[in-house]
Design a protein around this motif. Sequence first.
Motif, PDB file in Angstrom:
ATOM      1  N   LEU A   1     -14.847   5.345  16.096  1.00 25.79           N
ATOM      2  CA  LEU A   1     -15.511   4.501  17.450  1.00 25.79           C
ATOM      3  C   LEU A   1     -16.690   3.812  16.809  1.00 25.79           C
ATOM      4  N   SER A   2     -17.187   4.050  15.701  1.00 27.63           N
ATOM      5  CA  SER A   2     -18.343   3.481  15.285  1.00 27.63           C
ATOM      6  C   SER A   2     -18.568   3.321  13.631  1.00 27.63           C
ATOM      7  N   ALA A   3     -19.116   2.279  13.176  1.00 27.19           N
ATOM      8  CA  ALA A   3     -19.423   2.245  11.774  1.00 27.19           C
ATOM      9  C   ALA A   3     -19.807   3.446  11.223  1.00 27.19           C
ATOM     10  N   ALA A   4     -20.689   4.162  11.777  1.00 27.93           N
ATOM     11  CA  ALA A   4     -21.365   5.392  11.152  1.00 27.93           C
ATOM     12  C   ALA A   4     -20.101   6.719  11.002  1.00 27.93           C
ATOM     13  N   GLU A   5     -19.622   6.488  12.048  1.00 30.64           N
ATOM     14  CA  GLU A   5     -18.410   7.505  12.035  1.00 30.64           C
ATOM     15  C   GLU A   5     -17.349   7.242  11.028  1.00 30.64           C
ATOM     16  N   GLY A   6     -17.150   5.962  10.778  1.00 35.29           N
ATOM     17  CA  GLY A   6     -16.009   5.438   9.630  1.00 35.29           C
ATOM     18  C   GLY A   6     -16.639   5.483   8.595  1.00 35.29           C
ATOM     19  N   LEU A   7     -17.954   5.422   8.207  1.00 34.36           N
ATOM     20  CA  LEU A   7     -18.531   5.627   6.826  1.00 34.36           C
ATOM     21  C   LEU A   7     -18.593   7.241   6.713  1.00 34.36           C
ATOM     22  N   ALA A   8     -18.720   8.119   7.474  1.00 33.20           N
ATOM     23  CA  ALA A   8     -18.570   9.636   7.381  1.00 33.20           C
ATOM     24  C   ALA A   8     -17.020   9.882   6.868  1.00 33.20           C
ATOM     25  N   GLN A   9     -16.086   9.333   7.766  1.00 29.81           N
ATOM     26  CA  GLN A   9     -14.686   9.583   7.278  1.00 29.81           C
ATOM     27  C   GLN A   9     -14.466   9.093   5.865  1.00 29.81           C
TER      28      GLN A   9
ATOM     29  N   MET B   1       0.829  -1.149   0.040  1.00 33.73           N
ATOM     30  CA  MET B   1       0.021  -0.098   0.028  1.00 33.73           C
ATOM     31  C   MET B   1       0.941   1.365   0.065  1.00 33.73           C
ATOM     32  N   ASP B   2       0.326   2.142  -0.652  1.00 28.92           N
ATOM     33  CA  ASP B   2       1.067   3.584  -0.666  1.00 28.92           C
ATOM     34  C   ASP B   2       1.101   4.112   0.486  1.00 28.92           C
ATOM     35  N   LYS B   3       2.457   4.279   1.233  1.00 24.82           N
ATOM     36  CA  LYS B   3       2.488   4.797   2.477  1.00 24.82           C
ATOM     37  C   LYS B   3       1.933   6.568   2.578  1.00 24.82           C
ATOM     38  N   ASN B   4       1.442   6.909   1.569  1.00 26.09           N
ATOM     39  CA  ASN B   4       0.950   8.119   1.748  1.00 26.09           C
ATOM     40  C   ASN B   4      -0.850   8.106   1.784  1.00 26.09           C
ATOM     41  N   LYS B   5      -1.311   6.874   1.564  1.00 24.69           N
ATOM     42  CA  LYS B   5      -2.606   6.543   1.919  1.00 24.69           C
ATOM     43  C   LYS B   5      -2.716   6.126   3.305  1.00 24.69           C
ATOM     44  N   THR B   6      -3.976   6.298   4.038  1.00 25.93           N
ATOM     45  CA  THR B   6      -4.137   6.294   5.415  1.00 25.93           C
ATOM     46  C   THR B   6      -5.034   4.888   5.526  1.00 25.93           C
ATOM     47  N   VAL B   7      -4.526   4.292   6.653  1.00 26.74           N
ATOM     48  CA  VAL B   7      -5.433   2.954   7.004  1.00 26.74           C
ATOM     49  C   VAL B   7      -6.500   3.587   8.236  1.00 26.74           C
ATOM     50  N   LEU B   8      -7.841   3.267   7.834  1.00 23.93           N
ATOM     51  CA  LEU B   8      -8.833   3.612   8.684  1.00 23.93           C
ATOM     52  C   LEU B   8      -9.124   2.393   9.515  1.00 23.93           C
ATOM     53  N   VAL B   9      -8.899   2.656  10.969  1.00 22.42           N
ATOM     54  CA  VAL B   9      -9.330   1.724  12.012  1.00 22.42           C
ATOM     55  C   VAL B   9     -10.527   1.936  12.420  1.00 22.42           C
ATOM     56  N   ILE B  10     -11.631   0.920  12.225  1.00 22.19           N
ATOM     57  CA  ILE B  10     -13.010   1.257  12.778  1.00 22.19           C
ATOM     58  C   ILE B  10     -13.195   0.087  13.743  1.00 22.19           C
ATOM     59  N   ASP B  11     -13.327   0.524  15.055  1.00 24.92           N
ATOM     60  CA  ASP B  11     -13.735  -0.413  16.153  1.00 24.92           C
ATOM     61  C   ASP B  11     -14.083   0.412  17.252  1.00 24.92           C
ATOM     62  N   ASP B  12     -15.014  -0.359  17.909  1.00 26.21           N
ATOM     63  CA  ASP B  12     -15.738   0.292  19.141  1.00 26.21           C
ATOM     64  C   ASP B  12     -15.145   0.426  20.300  1.00 26.21           C
ATOM     65  N   ASP B  13     -13.837  -0.025  20.356  1.00 20.11           N
ATOM     66  CA  ASP B  13     -12.766  -0.070  21.601  1.00 20.11           C
ATOM     67  C   ASP B  13     -11.640   0.912  21.376  1.00 20.11           C
ATOM     68  N   GLN B  14     -11.848   1.959  21.902  1.00 21.07           N
ATOM     69  CA  GLN B  14     -10.616   3.192  21.807  1.00 21.07           C
ATOM     70  C   GLN B  14      -9.576   2.394  22.075  1.00 21.07           C
ATOM     71  N   ASN B  15      -9.288   1.429  23.078  1.00 24.73           N
ATOM     72  CA  ASN B  15      -7.948   0.691  23.358  1.00 24.73           C
ATOM     73  C   ASN B  15      -7.306   0.066  21.870  1.00 24.73           C
ATOM     74  N   ASN B  16      -8.275  -0.800  21.389  1.00 24.40           N
ATOM     75  CA  ASN B  16      -7.715  -1.372  20.200  1.00 24.40           C
ATOM     76  C   ASN B  16      -7.369  -0.222  19.201  1.00 24.40           C
ATOM     77  N   ILE B  17      -8.144   0.783  19.108  1.00 24.78           N
ATOM     78  CA  ILE B  17      -7.568   1.824  17.847  1.00 24.78           C
ATOM     79  C   ILE B  17      -6.352   2.347  18.422  1.00 24.78           C
ATOM     80  N   PHE B  18      -6.245   2.541  19.717  1.00 18.49           N
ATOM     81  CA  PHE B  18      -4.834   3.402  19.961  1.00 18.49           C
ATOM     82  C   PHE B  18      -3.896   2.498  19.461  1.00 18.49           C
ATOM     83  N   ALA B  19      -4.093   0.964  20.152  1.00 16.37           N
ATOM     84  CA  ALA B  19      -2.987   0.175  19.726  1.00 16.37           C
ATOM     85  C   ALA B  19      -2.714  -0.121  18.194  1.00 16.37           C
ATOM     86  N   LEU B  20      -3.667  -0.218  17.425  1.00 14.75           N
ATOM     87  CA  LEU B  20      -3.478  -0.445  16.083  1.00 14.75           C
ATOM     88  C   LEU B  20      -2.899   0.762  15.323  1.00 14.75           C
TER      89      LEU B  20
END
Length: 124
Positions: free
Chosen positions: A35-43, A1-20
């Motif tokens: 923290l939610s699918a709805a927020e991820g879809l908006a992003q 993956m092009d390092k200029n692209k962003t990985v979007l982590v969608i998870d309802d656990d803040q600790n999982n997001i932070f660690a990933l």
Amino acid sequence: MDKNKTVLVIDDDQNNIFALKLALKSRGFQAMGCLSAAEGLAQLRDHAGIGLVLMDMMMPEIDGYEATQLIRRSWNANELPIIAVTAQAMTGDREKCLAAGANGYISKPIDIELLVQMITEIAR
């Protein structure tokens, strides 16, 4: 993956997001979390630079299966790689995730080296 692209982590656990995010950033990837699918879809709608989604499958309201299907239908985003992430490592779960539209599947706890390898392979 092009390092200029962003990985979007969608998870309802803040600790999982932070660690990933921390693990991905330490390996040269850009990462953001929701923290939610709805927020991820908006992003996804608002940020064109997202190159891959790590989708937690077990979330309240809109689960990862439905969110993956919405991404595939709403944005005609078949080219956007989605890796399903789940703590549910039951027989048939991988197939269910792939049937929903995911390109890959990894179970928690995540082996970060395996994840990076998967990202590299899937997001060429």
